[in-house]
Design a protein around this motif. Structure first.
Motif: not given
Length: 151
Positions: A114-128
């Motif tokens: 859905v191109e929600d880059w802020a939410r994507g960045a939060i999820a990616m940080n949790r994965i990292r």
């Protein structure tokens, strides 16, 4: 070749794929993609992790199969203490992977869709963060296996 050697080969192969993949993703790919725009970076991570996580599922299956087979060969009570440590840390690593799979991985894919880059960045940080933990635990597990350590 004995059955034990085949199981050991499959076990080491699976560990190499999983821990090596995490080391590459965390230590090499993560710093390199920092130059990309968030949309490109997160889309790339979804593509990379989608392929890597399939490999992790295969590695988990091989680890459980080969580890169980080798444990049954000697019996749980007679297994070296290091094997018990590896079993524990391996099960924790699987639990961490499952927490990634059912948590931030789903969120990351949805956010990119859905191109929600802020939410994507939060999820990616949790994965990292979880991958960093699992990578450290993987190194500890390898130490237990090769150095005969039991915690």
């Amino acid at each position: 070749m004995t059955f034990h050697h085949l199981m050991l080969f499959l076990h080491v192969l699976a560990v190499t794929a999983w821990v090596g993949g995490m080391a590459f993703a965390w230590g090499c790919l993560r710093p390199a993609v920092g130059v990309l725009a968030p949309a490109q970076r997160l889309a790339l991570w979804v593509a990379v992790l989608g392929r890597f996580f399939l490999l992790v599922w295969i590695a988990i299956a091989l680890l459980l199969l080969s580890g169980s087979a080798m444990l049954m060969e000697v019996g749980f009570a007679r297994a070296p203490a290091a094997w018990h440590a590896m079993t524990f840390t391996g099960l924790v690593m699987i639990a961490v992977f499952l927490s990634i799979w059912f948590g931030p991985w789903r969120s990351l894919r949805q956010a990119v869709h859905v191109e929600d880059w802020a939410r994507g960045a939060i999820a990616m940080n949790r994965i990292r963060q979880r991958v960093a933990f699992n990578l450290a635990l993987g190194v500890v597990t390898i130490a237990a296996a090769t150095l005969g350590l039991a915690f």
